[in-house]
Design a protein around this motif. Structure first.
Motif, PDB file in Angstrom:
ATOM      1  N   LEU A  21      -9.155  -3.513   5.379  1.00  0.00           N
ATOM      2  CA  LEU A  21     -10.076  -2.921   6.396  1.00  0.00           C
ATOM      3  C   LEU A  21      -9.662  -1.437   6.130  1.00  0.00           C
ATOM      4  O   LEU A  21     -10.618  -0.512   6.159  1.00  0.00           O
ATOM      5  N   ILE A  22      -8.622  -0.794   6.195  1.00  0.00           N
ATOM      6  CA  ILE A  22      -8.232   0.396   5.835  1.00  0.00           C
ATOM      7  C   ILE A  22      -8.808   1.155   4.595  1.00  0.00           C
ATOM      8  O   ILE A  22      -9.619   2.192   4.754  1.00  0.00           O
ATOM      9  N   GLU A  23      -8.832   0.458   3.680  1.00  0.00           N
ATOM     10  CA  GLU A  23      -9.434   0.941   2.559  1.00  0.00           C
ATOM     11  C   GLU A  23     -10.960   0.900   2.657  1.00  0.00           C
ATOM     12  O   GLU A  23     -11.597   2.036   2.058  1.00  0.00           O
ATOM     13  N   LEU A  24     -11.498  -0.022   3.180  1.00  0.00           N
ATOM     14  CA  LEU A  24     -13.088  -0.041   3.380  1.00  0.00           C
ATOM     15  C   LEU A  24     -13.437   1.198   4.467  1.00  0.00           C
ATOM     16  O   LEU A  24     -14.495   1.874   4.427  1.00  0.00           O
ATOM     17  N   MET A  25     -12.720   1.366   5.451  1.00  0.00           N
ATOM     18  CA  MET A  25     -12.818   2.625   6.340  1.00  0.00           C
ATOM     19  C   MET A  25     -12.770   3.843   5.764  1.00  0.00           C
ATOM     20  O   MET A  25     -13.284   4.712   6.527  1.00  0.00           O
ATOM     21  N   ALA A  26     -12.271   4.014   4.846  1.00  0.00           N
ATOM     22  CA  ALA A  26     -12.240   5.292   4.120  1.00  0.00           C
ATOM     23  C   ALA A  26     -13.501   5.988   3.748  1.00  0.00           C
ATOM     24  O   ALA A  26     -13.464   7.076   3.623  1.00  0.00           O
ATOM     25  N   ASN A  27     -14.593   4.870   3.400  1.00  0.00           N
ATOM     26  CA  ASN A  27     -15.854   5.191   3.520  1.00  0.00           C
ATOM     27  C   ASN A  27     -16.973   4.857   4.082  1.00  0.00           C
ATOM     28  O   ASN A  27     -18.028   5.333   4.116  1.00  0.00           O
ATOM     29  N   ARG A  28     -16.508   4.386   5.370  1.00  0.00           N
ATOM     30  CA  ARG A  28     -17.784   3.785   6.266  1.00  0.00           C
ATOM     31  C   ARG A  28     -16.855   3.522   7.686  1.00  0.00           C
ATOM     32  O   ARG A  28     -15.632   3.591   7.906  1.00  0.00           O
ATOM     33  N   GLN A  29     -17.618   3.477   8.339  1.00  0.00           N
ATOM     34  CA  GLN A  29     -17.245   3.127   9.955  1.00  0.00           C
ATOM     35  C   GLN A  29     -16.981   1.738  10.025  1.00  0.00           C
ATOM     36  O   GLN A  29     -17.631   0.809   9.396  1.00  0.00           O
ATOM     37  N   VAL A  30     -15.801   1.338  10.862  1.00  0.00           N
ATOM     38  CA  VAL A  30     -15.663  -0.126  11.025  1.00  0.00           C
ATOM     39  C   VAL A  30     -16.953  -0.916  11.319  1.00  0.00           C
ATOM     40  O   VAL A  30     -16.821  -2.093  11.049  1.00  0.00           O
ATOM     41  N   GLY A  31     -17.795  -0.395  12.311  1.00  0.00           N
ATOM     42  CA  GLY A  31     -19.048  -1.115  12.596  1.00  0.00           C
ATOM     43  C   GLY A  31     -19.991  -1.449  11.345  1.00  0.00           C
ATOM     44  O   GLY A  31     -20.770  -2.139  11.615  1.00  0.00           O
ATOM     45  N   GLU A  32     -19.855  -0.831  10.316  1.00  0.00           N
ATOM     46  CA  GLU A  32     -20.732  -1.088   9.020  1.00  0.00           C
ATOM     47  C   GLU A  32     -19.954  -1.979   8.213  1.00  0.00           C
ATOM     48  O   GLU A  32     -20.464  -2.320   6.988  1.00  0.00           O
ATOM     49  N   ILE A  33     -18.703  -2.530   8.476  1.00  0.00           N
ATOM     50  CA  ILE A  33     -18.099  -3.300   7.415  1.00  0.00           C
ATOM     51  C   ILE A  33     -18.256  -4.859   8.046  1.00  0.00           C
ATOM     52  O   ILE A  33     -18.038  -5.423   9.014  1.00  0.00           O
ATOM     53  N   GLN A 100       3.266  10.246   8.770  1.00  0.00           N
ATOM     54  CA  GLN A 100       3.004  10.530   7.394  1.00  0.00           C
ATOM     55  C   GLN A 100       3.177   9.336   6.609  1.00  0.00           C
ATOM     56  O   GLN A 100       2.408   8.793   5.528  1.00  0.00           O
ATOM     57  N   GLU A 101       4.195   8.362   6.863  1.00  0.00           N
ATOM     58  CA  GLU A 101       4.289   7.208   6.248  1.00  0.00           C
ATOM     59  C   GLU A 101       3.055   6.296   6.289  1.00  0.00           C
ATOM     60  O   GLU A 101       2.728   5.424   5.270  1.00  0.00           O
ATOM     61  N   ARG A 102       2.320   6.389   6.995  1.00  0.00           N
ATOM     62  CA  ARG A 102       1.029   5.798   7.388  1.00  0.00           C
ATOM     63  C   ARG A 102      -0.305   6.579   7.359  1.00  0.00           C
ATOM     64  O   ARG A 102      -1.243   6.335   8.145  1.00  0.00           O
ATOM     65  N   ARG A 103      -0.199   7.517   6.420  1.00  0.00           N
ATOM     66  CA  ARG A 103      -1.184   8.696   6.412  1.00  0.00           C
ATOM     67  C   ARG A 103      -2.418   7.882   6.302  1.00  0.00           C
ATOM     68  O   ARG A 103      -3.404   8.500   6.767  1.00  0.00           O
ATOM     69  N   GLN A 104      -2.794   7.064   5.215  1.00  0.00           N
ATOM     70  CA  GLN A 104      -4.101   6.666   5.252  1.00  0.00           C
ATOM     71  C   GLN A 104      -4.584   5.837   6.487  1.00  0.00           C
ATOM     72  O   GLN A 104      -5.621   6.146   6.838  1.00  0.00           O
ATOM     73  N   THR A 105      -3.756   5.224   7.226  1.00  0.00           N
ATOM     74  CA  THR A 105      -3.974   4.403   8.358  1.00  0.00           C
ATOM     75  C   THR A 105      -4.744   5.566   9.407  1.00  0.00           C
ATOM     76  O   THR A 105      -5.593   5.324  10.015  1.00  0.00           O
ATOM     77  N   TRP A 159      -3.133  18.557   9.017  1.00  0.00           N
ATOM     78  CA  TRP A 159      -1.806  18.418   8.481  1.00  0.00           C
ATOM     79  C   TRP A 159      -2.193  17.407   7.337  1.00  0.00           C
ATOM     80  O   TRP A 159      -1.582  17.313   6.265  1.00  0.00           O
ATOM     81  N   LEU A 160      -2.414  16.173   7.741  1.00  0.00           N
ATOM     82  CA  LEU A 160      -2.449  14.902   7.068  1.00  0.00           C
ATOM     83  C   LEU A 160      -3.535  15.044   5.728  1.00  0.00           C
ATOM     84  O   LEU A 160      -3.383  14.553   4.779  1.00  0.00           O
ATOM     85  N   GLU A 161      -4.645  15.926   6.250  1.00  0.00           N
ATOM     86  CA  GLU A 161      -5.696  15.977   5.167  1.00  0.00           C
ATOM     87  C   GLU A 161      -5.290  16.886   4.019  1.00  0.00           C
ATOM     88  O   GLU A 161      -5.744  16.799   2.913  1.00  0.00           O
ATOM     89  N   LYS A 162      -4.324  17.781   4.115  1.00  0.00           N
ATOM     90  CA  LYS A 162      -3.831  18.721   3.146  1.00  0.00           C
ATOM     91  C   LYS A 162      -2.994  17.909   1.997  1.00  0.00           C
ATOM     92  O   LYS A 162      -2.213  16.922   2.250  1.00  0.00           O
ATOM     93  N   GLU A 163      -3.245  18.540   0.891  1.00  0.00           N
ATOM     94  CA  GLU A 163      -2.371  17.870  -0.050  1.00  0.00           C
ATOM     95  C   GLU A 163      -0.877  18.349  -0.159  1.00  0.00           C
ATOM     96  O   GLU A 163      -0.121  17.554  -0.412  1.00  0.00           O
ATOM     97  N   ASP A 164      -0.906  19.757  -0.020  1.00  0.00           N
ATOM     98  CA  ASP A 164       0.238  20.415  -0.023  1.00  0.00           C
ATOM     99  C   ASP A 164       0.732  20.703   1.365  1.00  0.00           C
ATOM    100  O   ASP A 164       0.528  21.733   1.974  1.00  0.00           O
ATOM    101  N   ARG A 165       1.536  19.677   2.117  1.00  0.00           N
ATOM    102  CA  ARG A 165       1.662  19.626   3.570  1.00  0.00           C
ATOM    103  C   ARG A 165       2.977  20.320   3.504  1.00  0.00           C
ATOM    104  O   ARG A 165       4.114  20.410   2.790  1.00  0.00           O
ATOM    105  N   GLU A 166       3.033  21.018   4.867  1.00  0.00           N
ATOM    106  CA  GLU A 166       4.351  21.541   5.380  1.00  0.00           C
ATOM    107  C   GLU A 166       5.206  20.095   5.607  1.00  0.00           C
ATOM    108  O   GLU A 166       4.699  19.109   5.807  1.00  0.00           O
TER     109      GLU A 166
END
Length: 181
Positions: A21-33, A100-105, A159-166
């Motif tokens: 679900l997390i992988e799919l939600m990266a590209n669409r809303q949960v209601g579209e899955i 940070q450990e669950r960044r993608q979530t 902060w989570l969106e940045k590649e080079d995070r503090e």
């Protein structure tokens, strides 16, 4: 023994469904899955899915509940100390480490249309953190808590969106500084 093995299988199945679900939600809303797409992504059959969930939204709600439970435990494990800034930094560090450990979530949860519900539940979770001056009215305190909280959510999302995070430590100190003035 069979019960323990089944429990392990159920946990594994639910975990792979949530990850899908997390992988799919990266590209669409949960209601579209669709259930079909989610099952394909998780590599489970539909009857297995329906043994645990009714629809993809049920999976998301369970995922959110796990996040809230984990965050509550994380905050509770960092008890208050005499120094308010040190206490807040410790709590923020624990929260940021978890995030940070669950960044993608968190990135996908923050990106959903129902973000208001997720943020409102997080807001309720943080109500124990008092950072307002004593001379404020109750309404002013509520405004300030919302201002600080939703501002922090926006900062954490960025902060989570940045590649080079503090570092977690840097962000915890910065957020504590903003919250305490």
């Amino acid at each position: 023994m069979a019960e323990k093995e089944e429990n392990r299988r159920v946990k594994y199945t639910k975990r792979v469904i949530k990850e899908a679900l997390i992988e799919l939600m990266a590209n669409r809303q949960v209601g579209e899955i669709s259930v079909k797409k989610l099952c394909e992504q998780a590599d489970v059959n539909r009857s297995t899915f329906y043994a645990h969930y009714g629809n993809p939204m049920d999976v998301m709600w369970e995922l959110e509940e796990e996040v809230f439970t984990d965050l509550q435990q994380s905050v509770a494990n960092h008890g208050q100390c005499q120094d308010k800034r040190a206490s807040l930094e410790s709590i923020m560090q624990a929260v940021l480490e978890y995030v940070q450990e669950r960044r993608q979530t968190f990135l996908v949860l923050f990106a959903q249309d129902n973000l208001g519900d997720f943020q409102d539940q997080l807001f309720v979770l943080t109500q124990g953190q008092k950072t307002h001056p004593k001379n404020m009215t109750q309404e002013q305190r509520d405004y300030q808590r919302r201002y600080v909280f939703y501002g922090n959510v926006a900062v954490i999302k960025r902060w989570l969106e940045k590649e080079d995070r503090e570092s977690v430590e840097e962000m915890a100190k910065l957020i504590a500084k903003w919250m305490l003035g």
